[in-house]
Design a protein around this motif. Sequence first.
Motif, PDB file in Angstrom:
ATOM      1  N   TRP A   1       0.834  -1.199   0.000  1.00 27.35           N
ATOM      2  CA  TRP A   1       0.000   0.000   0.000  1.00 27.35           C
ATOM      3  C   TRP A   1       0.871   1.252   0.000  1.00 27.35           C
ATOM      4  CZ3 TRP A   1      -4.603   1.438  -1.243  1.00 27.35           C
ATOM      5  CH2 TRP A   1      -5.094   2.659  -0.817  1.00 27.35           C
ATOM      6  N   ASP A   2       1.937   1.227   0.805  1.00 27.29           N
ATOM      7  CA  ASP A   2       2.864   2.357   0.850  1.00 27.29           C
ATOM      8  C   ASP A   2       3.512   2.564  -0.513  1.00 27.29           C
ATOM      9  OD1 ASP A   2       6.039   3.147   2.100  1.00 27.29           O
ATOM     10  OD2 ASP A   2       4.290   4.434   2.281  1.00 27.29           O
ATOM     11  N   LEU A   3       3.931   1.491  -1.143  1.00 28.07           N
ATOM     12  CA  LEU A   3       4.519   1.556  -2.486  1.00 28.07           C
ATOM     13  C   LEU A   3       3.513   2.109  -3.491  1.00 28.07           C
ATOM     14  CD1 LEU A   3       7.421   0.034  -2.777  1.00 28.07           C
ATOM     15  CD2 LEU A   3       6.207  -1.076  -4.645  1.00 28.07           C
ATOM     16  N   TYR A   4       2.279   1.664  -3.402  1.00 26.81           N
ATOM     17  CA  TYR A   4       1.214   2.138  -4.290  1.00 26.81           C
ATOM     18  C   TYR A   4       1.009   3.639  -4.134  1.00 26.81           C
ATOM     19  CZ  TYR A   4      -3.588   3.151  -5.677  1.00 26.81           C
ATOM     20  OH  TYR A   4      -4.695   3.727  -6.233  1.00 26.81           O
ATOM     21  N   LEU A   5       0.961   4.117  -2.880  1.00 25.99           N
ATOM     22  CA  LEU A   5       0.765   5.546  -2.646  1.00 25.99           C
ATOM     23  C   LEU A   5       1.921   6.373  -3.204  1.00 25.99           C
ATOM     24  CD1 LEU A   5      -0.727   5.602   0.972  1.00 25.99           C
ATOM     25  CD2 LEU A   5      -1.922   5.929  -1.201  1.00 25.99           C
ATOM     26  N   ARG A   6       3.142   5.876  -3.042  1.00 27.80           N
ATOM     27  CA  ARG A   6       4.306   6.596  -3.568  1.00 27.80           C
ATOM     28  C   ARG A   6       4.264   6.671  -5.098  1.00 27.80           C
ATOM     29  NH1 ARG A   6       8.585   7.193   0.241  1.00 27.80           N
ATOM     30  NH2 ARG A   6       8.056   6.173   2.194  1.00 27.80           N
ATOM     31  N   GLU A   7       3.914   5.568  -5.718  1.00 23.72           N
ATOM     32  CA  GLU A   7       3.825   5.542  -7.183  1.00 23.72           C
ATOM     33  C   GLU A   7       2.730   6.473  -7.680  1.00 23.72           C
ATOM     34  OE1 GLU A   7       5.923   4.158  -9.330  1.00 23.72           O
ATOM     35  OE2 GLU A   7       7.107   3.513  -7.629  1.00 23.72           O
ATOM     36  N   ARG A   8       1.607   6.521  -6.972  1.00 22.96           N
ATOM     37  CA  ARG A   8       0.527   7.437  -7.346  1.00 22.96           C
ATOM     38  C   ARG A   8       0.986   8.890  -7.243  1.00 22.96           C
ATOM     39  NH1 ARG A   8      -4.308   6.972  -9.662  1.00 22.96           N
ATOM     40  NH2 ARG A   8      -5.039   8.568  -8.267  1.00 22.96           N
ATOM     41  N   ALA A   9       1.728   9.197  -6.168  1.00 26.12           N
ATOM     42  CA  ALA A   9       2.234  10.565  -5.992  1.00 26.12           C
ATOM     43  C   ALA A   9       3.218  10.916  -7.102  1.00 26.12           C
ATOM     44  CB  ALA A   9       2.890  10.709  -4.624  1.00 26.12           C
ATOM     45  N   ASP A  10       4.105   9.990  -7.446  1.00 28.90           N
ATOM     46  CA  ASP A  10       5.050  10.227  -8.541  1.00 28.90           C
ATOM     47  C   ASP A  10       4.317  10.459  -9.856  1.00 28.90           C
ATOM     48  OD1 ASP A  10       7.216  10.007  -6.885  1.00 28.90           O
ATOM     49  OD2 ASP A  10       7.715   7.948  -7.459  1.00 28.90           O
ATOM     50  N   LEU A  11       3.300   9.681 -10.107  1.00 32.04           N
ATOM     51  CA  LEU A  11       2.519   9.835 -11.337  1.00 32.04           C
ATOM     52  C   LEU A  11       1.811  11.183 -11.358  1.00 32.04           C
ATOM     53  CD1 LEU A  11       1.483   8.585 -13.972  1.00 32.04           C
ATOM     54  CD2 LEU A  11      -0.390   7.588 -12.666  1.00 32.04           C
ATOM     55  N   GLU A  12       1.249  11.581 -10.237  1.00 32.83           N
ATOM     56  CA  GLU A  12       0.562  12.877 -10.171  1.00 32.83           C
ATOM     57  C   GLU A  12       1.541  14.027 -10.383  1.00 32.83           C
ATOM     58  OE1 GLU A  12      -2.617  15.238 -10.190  1.00 32.83           O
ATOM     59  OE2 GLU A  12      -2.692  13.054 -10.080  1.00 32.83           O
ATOM     60  N   ASN A  13       2.739  13.932  -9.792  1.00 31.89           N
ATOM     61  CA  ASN A  13       3.770  14.956 -10.003  1.00 31.89           C
ATOM     62  C   ASN A  13       4.185  15.018 -11.470  1.00 31.89           C
ATOM     63  OD1 ASN A  13       3.761  15.676  -7.330  1.00 31.89           O
ATOM     64  ND2 ASN A  13       5.478  14.365  -6.790  1.00 31.89           N
TER      65      ASN A  13
END
Length: 197
Positions: free
Chosen positions: A57-69
Amino acid sequence: MVAKKSEKLKEQALPAAEETAAETVEEAPAAESETPETTPTLEEQLAAAQEEARKNWDLYLRERADLENFRRRAQKEKEDLARFANENILKELLPVLDNLERALEHARQEGSGGEESLRQGVEMTLGLFAKSLEKFGVTPIQAEGAPFDPAWHEAMGQLESADHPANTVVKELQKGYQLNGRLLRPTLVMVAKAPVA
């Protein structure tokens, strides 16, 4: 006699079977004692699965943040490209504006009656051209009387002046322009310096 032999065989088989059963019973507790040590309990398996789920879940959230950036950066670059796409064309048009201003200045100095219509025509053309540039986001930089700023002005020389403080723009030699707040061309200026006493 046959009956005696079968009884002896039964007696011999009975203790052998009891020994085998006893060995099996002894091995069984040993096998049960090994099972808890080698295989985790259900609670341990659940805890491990929950820890792995938390990490995922933590990895998923980080990837989502990177994608949004990345999306934001791409959108900003796209907007900047649209805002500054005409920069080179506008740089080519600025000398035309300079020549119109020079012609107008010359007509004002001559002041003869036949040239009055020329002066008015050039003034109208200059005004129209300036409005067209403003429509694309090009605005002149006001420099005369302002403090010298190397980010917006390019000093061509210094003039001694008692009327102006040091490092103040005294004369504008060529107008500078900005495109949507970004420097398009610096203003060529003469900067005041304190007079020698």
